[in-house]
Design an enzyme around this catalytic site. Structure first.
Site, mmCIF file in Angstrom:
data_model
loop_
_atom_site.group_PDB
_atom_site.id
_atom_site.type_symbol
_atom_site.label_atom_id
_atom_site.label_comp_id
_atom_site.label_asym_id
_atom_site.label_seq_id
_atom_site.Cartn_x
_atom_site.Cartn_y
_atom_site.Cartn_z
ATOM 1 N N TYR A 53 0.829 -1.203 0.000
ATOM 2 C CA TYR A 53 0.000 0.000 0.000
ATOM 3 C C TYR A 53 0.866 1.256 0.000
ATOM 4 O O TYR A 53 1.973 1.238 0.518
ATOM 5 C CB TYR A 53 -0.906 0.023 1.244
ATOM 6 C CG TYR A 53 -2.028 -0.965 1.245
ATOM 7 C CD1 TYR A 53 -2.331 -1.734 0.135
ATOM 8 C CD2 TYR A 53 -2.797 -1.163 2.395
ATOM 9 C CE1 TYR A 53 -3.373 -2.647 0.159
ATOM 10 C CE2 TYR A 53 -3.835 -2.069 2.426
ATOM 11 C CZ TYR A 53 -4.109 -2.816 1.303
ATOM 12 O OH TYR A 53 -5.143 -3.718 1.340
ATOM 13 N N SER A 233 -13.440 -4.255 0.009
ATOM 14 C CA SER A 233 -14.264 -3.637 -1.047
ATOM 15 C C SER A 233 -15.754 -3.797 -0.770
ATOM 16 O O SER A 233 -16.531 -4.136 -1.673
ATOM 17 C CB SER A 233 -13.930 -4.226 -2.424
ATOM 18 O OG SER A 233 -12.655 -3.819 -2.855
ATOM 19 N N LEU A 235 -17.953 -1.650 -0.513
ATOM 20 C CA LEU A 235 -18.717 -0.680 -1.298
ATOM 21 C C LEU A 235 -18.370 -0.751 -2.781
ATOM 22 O O LEU A 235 -18.763 0.129 -3.553
ATOM 23 C CB LEU A 235 -18.484 0.743 -0.780
ATOM 24 C CG LEU A 235 -19.091 1.058 0.588
ATOM 25 C CD1 LEU A 235 -18.755 2.489 1.009
ATOM 26 C CD2 LEU A 235 -20.603 0.848 0.566
ATOM 27 N N PHE A 237 -15.532 -0.297 -4.519
ATOM 28 C CA PHE A 237 -14.807 0.913 -4.929
ATOM 29 C C PHE A 237 -15.701 2.152 -4.899
ATOM 30 O O PHE A 237 -15.496 3.093 -5.669
ATOM 31 C CB PHE A 237 -14.200 0.758 -6.328
ATOM 32 C CG PHE A 237 -13.148 -0.313 -6.445
ATOM 33 C CD1 PHE A 237 -12.515 -0.828 -5.324
ATOM 34 C CD2 PHE A 237 -12.803 -0.811 -7.681
ATOM 35 C CE1 PHE A 237 -11.552 -1.829 -5.433
ATOM 36 C CE2 PHE A 237 -11.836 -1.801 -7.812
ATOM 37 C CZ PHE A 237 -11.209 -2.316 -6.689
ATOM 38 N N GLY A 238 -16.699 2.155 -4.038
ATOM 39 C CA GLY A 238 -17.591 3.302 -3.894
ATOM 40 C C GLY A 238 -18.791 3.288 -4.822
ATOM 41 O O GLY A 238 -19.665 4.149 -4.716
ATOM 42 N N LEU A 240 -21.358 1.420 -4.802
ATOM 43 C CA LEU A 240 -22.606 1.194 -4.092
ATOM 44 C C LEU A 240 -23.039 2.398 -3.245
ATOM 45 O O LEU A 240 -24.109 2.372 -2.642
ATOM 46 C CB LEU A 240 -22.495 -0.062 -3.227
ATOM 47 C CG LEU A 240 -22.456 -1.371 -4.038
ATOM 48 C CD1 LEU A 240 -21.920 -2.518 -3.201
ATOM 49 C CD2 LEU A 240 -23.845 -1.703 -4.585
ATOM 50 N N GLY A 242 -23.618 5.242 -4.619
ATOM 51 C CA GLY A 242 -24.485 6.020 -5.490
ATOM 52 C C GLY A 242 -23.814 7.222 -6.117
ATOM 53 O O GLY A 242 -24.395 7.894 -6.968
ATOM 54 N N LYS A 243 -22.566 7.507 -5.740
ATOM 55 C CA LYS A 243 -21.919 8.730 -6.244
ATOM 56 C C LYS A 243 -21.511 8.640 -7.712
ATOM 57 O O LYS A 243 -21.219 9.665 -8.336
ATOM 58 C CB LYS A 243 -20.711 9.089 -5.383
ATOM 59 C CG LYS A 243 -19.550 8.107 -5.429
ATOM 60 C CD LYS A 243 -18.458 8.558 -4.474
ATOM 61 C CE LYS A 243 -17.297 7.582 -4.411
ATOM 62 N NZ LYS A 243 -16.287 8.017 -3.425
#
Length: 345
Positions: A53, A233, A235, A237-238, A240, A242-243
């Protein structure tokens, strides 16, 4: 905050784990420290990182995440309050800047990786040391079908023997797997029990509303063998949250910044995602919190690894720990899943 046993150990970890893979790329040291403090204030005692990372992995940023965590421990002096997890990188994945890119799970690489992580993290021990992904070629990182390749890899016996030495030396307390298959998980457990080597206490694999493939072959293993899932993960990668609805690409968001992260953006995944977001809003729920609450509630999940690039996102994710989904919402989730199962494995 709910706490759960980490495998068959005496450790109790929070149901939400603080993920760190953006620190050093999308987040500064100051922001990383602020996230740790906020998570701790909400009862989180579990933090997950890795030698490779931040992501995407680049030579220019390599190991910055562990350094940020280490500087926090040095400044705050609260290392003993945390269950700390890290990982040794496997081969491939576009990585050529770690140990010349010839990564193995043998004695040379495990000792070198572990000692370097301990130094960066400014600690004498790591509570959970994980193999980030299999050294052998198999189906992980979005590959469902198994295509056999006759390729030599470090025998699992050698890997476990070296990890046993590190446990006895006090450098690590427990071991875990990541991006592993049912065969690999059971083989590691069988060898550990037959040779009195360290037994894997967890498996860190992807799990979210768009990818529930863990349920097919590993959920039973996780429960029966007390080798619970550390879900990453959650979400997608985000997606879910909604953005990204309607093709939106917010400035500074991961999918907007890095073309590498296309795993959850195929047309089938985007269509299913829209249905999950609509379901959440229909019931007056925040889409991200609904997605996280679903993951956290699964009986095979030990901890749900949440990540954020802002304190506002982190606060919302932490609040999901208090959300219990209604039977109506769960039925809606299952209806969508049956119509579009695992559109983004």
């Amino acid at each position: 905050m709910e706490y759960r046993k980490l495998g068959r150990t005496g450790l109790d970890v929070s149901a939400l784990c603080l993920g760190t893979m953006t620190w050093g790329e999308q987040n500064s040291e100051r922001e990383g420290h602020a996230q740790i403090e906020r998570a701790k204030a909400c009862g989180v005692n579990f933090i997950d990182t890795a030698e490779m990372y931040p992501v995407p992995p680049r030579a220019e940023t390599y190991s910055k995440t562990e350094q940020i965590i280490g500087s926090y421990f040095r400044q705050r002096g609260d290392r003993a309050d945390w269950i700390l997890a890290s990982k040794i990188a496997g081969p491939g994945n576009g990585i050529s800047h770690i140990r010349d890119g010839q990564l193995k799970f043998n004695r040379q690489h495990i000792v070198a990786a572990l000692d370097a992580s301990l130094k960066r993290l400014q600690t004498d021990w790591i509570d959970l040391y994980q193999l980030h992904w299999p050294e052998r070629p198999t189906n992980f990182f979005g590959q469902l079908d198994y295509k056999h390749q006759d390729v030599e890899f470090t025998p699992l016996e050698e890997t476990l023997e070296v990890l046993d030495e590190q446990v006895k030396a006090g450098k690590i307390r427990h071991i875990g797997l990541s991006n592993e298959t049912p065969w690999g998980t059971m083989k590691f457990l069988q060898l550990a029990e037959s040779r009195s080597w360290p037994r894997a206490v967890s498996i860190q694999n992807p799990y979210n509303l768009l990818n529930r493939s863990f349920e097919v072959g590993l959920a039973e293993v996780a429960i029966r063998e007390q080798c619970g899932l550390l879900a990453y993960s959650p979400l997608a990668f985000g997606m879910l949250s909604g953005k990204y609805e309607g093709g939106a690409r917010p400035a500074g968001a991961r999918i907007s910044l890095f073309s590498r992260f296309a795993r959850y953006t195929n047309p089938q995944a985007e269509a299913a995602c829209s249905r999950y977001v609509a379901l959440a809003r229909e019931h007056g729920l925040d889409p991200a919190q609904m997605a996280l609450a679903f993951v956290t509630a699964q009986p095979f999940v030990t901890s749900n690894i949440i990540g954020a690039t802002s304190l506002e996102q982190l606060d919302s994710n932490l609040a999901s720990a208090e959300l219990k989904l209604s039977e109506e919402v769960l039925a809606g989730i299952e209806a969508i899943h049956k119509g579009q199962p695992n559109p983004a494995p």
